[in-house]
Design an enzyme around this catalytic site. Structure first.
Site, mmCIF file in Angstrom:
data_model
loop_
_atom_site.group_PDB
_atom_site.id
_atom_site.type_symbol
_atom_site.label_atom_id
_atom_site.label_comp_id
_atom_site.label_asym_id
_atom_site.label_seq_id
_atom_site.Cartn_x
_atom_site.Cartn_y
_atom_site.Cartn_z
ATOM 1 N NE ARG A 62 -52.766 13.680 -58.342
ATOM 2 C CZ ARG A 62 -51.495 13.324 -58.498
ATOM 3 N NH1 ARG A 62 -51.089 12.133 -58.073
ATOM 4 N NH2 ARG A 62 -50.651 14.144 -59.090
ATOM 5 N NE ARG A 88 -51.364 8.742 -60.428
ATOM 6 C CZ ARG A 88 -51.358 9.498 -61.516
ATOM 7 N NH1 ARG A 88 -50.225 9.860 -62.070
ATOM 8 N NH2 ARG A 88 -52.492 9.888 -62.067
ATOM 9 C CG LEU A 90 -52.659 7.151 -53.208
ATOM 10 C CD1 LEU A 90 -52.711 6.100 -52.111
ATOM 11 C CD2 LEU A 90 -53.299 6.628 -54.491
ATOM 12 C CG HIS A 105 -40.630 9.022 -46.239
ATOM 13 N ND1 HIS A 105 -40.748 9.284 -47.578
ATOM 14 C CD2 HIS A 105 -39.624 9.810 -45.778
ATOM 15 C CE1 HIS A 105 -39.857 10.204 -47.917
ATOM 16 N NE2 HIS A 105 -39.158 10.540 -46.844
ATOM 17 C CB THR A 140 -54.335 16.330 -54.500
ATOM 18 O OG1 THR A 140 -55.570 15.821 -53.974
ATOM 19 C CG2 THR A 140 -53.369 15.169 -54.704
ATOM 20 C CG ASP A 141 -54.882 21.598 -56.306
ATOM 21 O OD1 ASP A 141 -55.340 20.646 -56.983
ATOM 22 O OD2 ASP A 141 -54.118 22.455 -56.776
#
Length: 546
Positions: A62, A88, A90, A105, A140-141
């Site tokens: 990513r 995707r 981010l 959304h 994300t982590d």
């Protein structure tokens, strides 16, 4: 100028809508996609918008992909990133290297945050969904894996509600959310960024929108927010609109505390329901009689007063209002500001009327009124002293006009005498009555009054002189038992030339009330002095164009 880097995965319809509308003069600096066959590329090319394609390379992480995206965007200057179906997630690799990133959304977050918000809304059986424009934050982590609960969880910039209708499927709801929701909300958010009216606090995860807050500082536009949200529920469908070829319905605002015809009880249930025009005329009639503390009656036709009067009793007030123009009152709307008694009811049914509106009826009055099969009898309940509805709205193609209601009033002390002749106390009283009634006459409006009753009304004219002539004709030819001789004339705007005063003098007018403020005021005052007419200025105009 705000320059936008758009990132789309398919057709990019929101980005193309933004390009069409250019909210706040913002423009698309580049459109980037990760699909070489994305239809948005051809659309952008046709519009002359630069494009970039960054495919997802096999085996690329990513963060590695985002670094490639950043490299592609490095050749373009932009102040804002707008996502549109960019499928995707981010990470901070991208988000911390670019200006604020927005996404839209298709639901009212936090409800239905997944990839199929439309079907989720239908499955949940909700009656309202919509869309949300929000700031994109890292979901994300440390290893670049998606944390599902963090997706679409950034601070909200704006939302747009969309009703869910019976019979909707995923496709129909998707189209309506796009065209009626996203096409409104996304440009709105961008215009706020372009106006530097948004503050994004990344540490606090908050967005503050200055222009979305109503001013309360007592300024010129106190209470008018940057965005006006209203909601109402369909009360009933109507036989037709203003004309038989137009469909129509009436919607109700159940938060309204003011006496209204929408919430009025129709007492004679067997009579036909109110039409579109009935509602419109009855609303105008009710608003007019709310002006007066004394017993008052008005007869309205096509939202204009055919006559209005106040008196010591309701029946006398109605008789005086009707006698102004009984011919035009045929088929009109009657409004009363007191409980209707039998004497007044008998006078009302003496000729054809469509609707009567009052804050109550005694039993004898109802017995009389119910004899007329299709006379709709509306009980609006108690007339509150305070009129709670502050704004009026007029839909126009492409938007709507919103203004404060014209709740101005004048007293004798507010009137400035500008002529050599002083008005009598009776004329001053008549001026105050005439001004309160004239507010409800279509512009250009002229009203003749004797005491606290109308004598002749000239409404809706494109020439003020013609409005005077019409009022004089109505007084001389239509009024019963009264005429213009010695009456007071009220004008809803200033007289730009002395010709209006000349016509008034011919009709026998002896006193005039008008706003003043014309560059030719001195000439108009001189004309009044020449004819021995007393004249006062209110200092405020009273146009009514709809």
């Amino acid at each position: 100028m705000t320059r936008i880097a758009g990132m789309a995965g398919n057709r990019g319809r929101n980005l193309l809508n933004i390009d069409d509308r250019r909210p706040g003069e913002a423009e698309l600096a580049v459109i980037l996609t990760n699909g070489e066959d994305a239809p948005v590329l051809e659309s952008a090319s046709e519009r002359g918008i630069p494009t970039e394609v960054v495919p997802i390379a096999d085996g690329a992480s990513r963060r590695e992909h985002e670094e490639a995206v950043l490299e592609a965007l490095s050749d373009h200057e932009f102040d804002l990133v707008c996502l549109d179906g960019y499928m995707r997630i981010l990470s901070d690799t991208f988000l911390e290297s670019v200006p604020t990133t927005l996404n839209v959304h298709p639901s009212l977050l936090p409800s239905f945050p997944g990839v199929d918000a439309w079907s989720d809304a239908l499955s949940a059986g909700v009656s309202v969904t919509g869309c949300t424009v929000h700031v994109v934050t890292d979901a994300t982590d440390a290893d670049g894996n998606v944390i599902e609960r963090e997706v679409d969880a950034g601070p909200i910039v704006t939302q747009e509600p969309i009703p869910v209708y019976e019979g909707d499927d995923s496709d129909s709801l998707k189209e309506r959310v796009l065209y009626e929701g996203e096409f409104r909300a996304y440009p709105r958010a961008i215009s706020w960024f372009a106006a530097d009216a948004i503050d994004v606090d990344r540490e606090a995860d908050e967005v503050t929108v200055d222009v979305d807050v109503a001013s309360t500082d007592g300024g010129d536009h106190d209470g008018l927010p940057g965005r006006r949200l209203t909601s109402s529920d369909r009360l009933d469908t109507l036989r037709y609109g203003e004309n038989p070829h137009q469909d129509a319905a009436v919607y109700a605002d159940y938060t309204c505390d003011e006496a209204s015809v929408v919430h009025a009880e129709q007492l004679n249930e067997g009579a036909k329901a109110l039409s579109y025009n009935n509602y419109n005329d009855a609303d105008g009639a009710l608003n007019l009689i709310k002006e007066f503390d004394e017993p008052a009656a008005a007869v309205i036709k096509h939202t204009n007063p055919a006559g209005c009067a106040t008196a010591d009793s309701l029946s006398v007030a109605y008789d005086r209002a009707l006698s102004t123009d009984p011919m035009s009152a045929f088929g009109g709307i009657v409004a009363l500001n007191r409980e209707c008694d039998a004497t007044t009811a008998e006078a009302i049914v003496d000729s054809f009327k469509e609707v009567v509106v009052a804050p109550g009826y005694d039993e004898d009055a109802l017995e009389v009124l119910f004899e007329k099969e299709n006379l709709r009898v509306l009980d609006v309940g108690e007339l509150n002293e305070k009129r709670t509805e502050r704004f009026t709205e007029k839909p126009i193609v492409g938007g709507r006009l919103v203004q404060e209601r014209d709740l101005q009033s004048v007293s004798v002390d507010d009137l400035e005498v500008v002529t050599e002749r002083e008005p009598t106390e009776a004329q001053l009283e008549s001026m105050v009555f005439a001004w309160g009634t004239l507010k409800h006459v279509k512009s250009n409006g002229i009203l003749f009054a004797d005491g606290t009753e109308t004598v002749g009304i000239g409404m809706g004219q494109v020439s003020r002189v013609d409005a005077v002539r019409l009022a004089a004709m109505k007084a001389d030819e239509h009024a019963e038992g009264k005429d213009a001789e010695g009456a007071v004339m009220a004008s809803d705007a200033f007289f730009p030339f002395p010709d209006g005063l000349e016509e008034a003098a011919k009709a026998g007018i002896e006193a005039v009330v008008q706003p003043g403020g014309s560059v030719n005021d001195d000439d108009v005052i001189a004309a009044a002095d020449e004819h021995g007419i007393a004249m006062t200025f209110t200092g405020q105009r009273s146009f009514r164009h709809d």
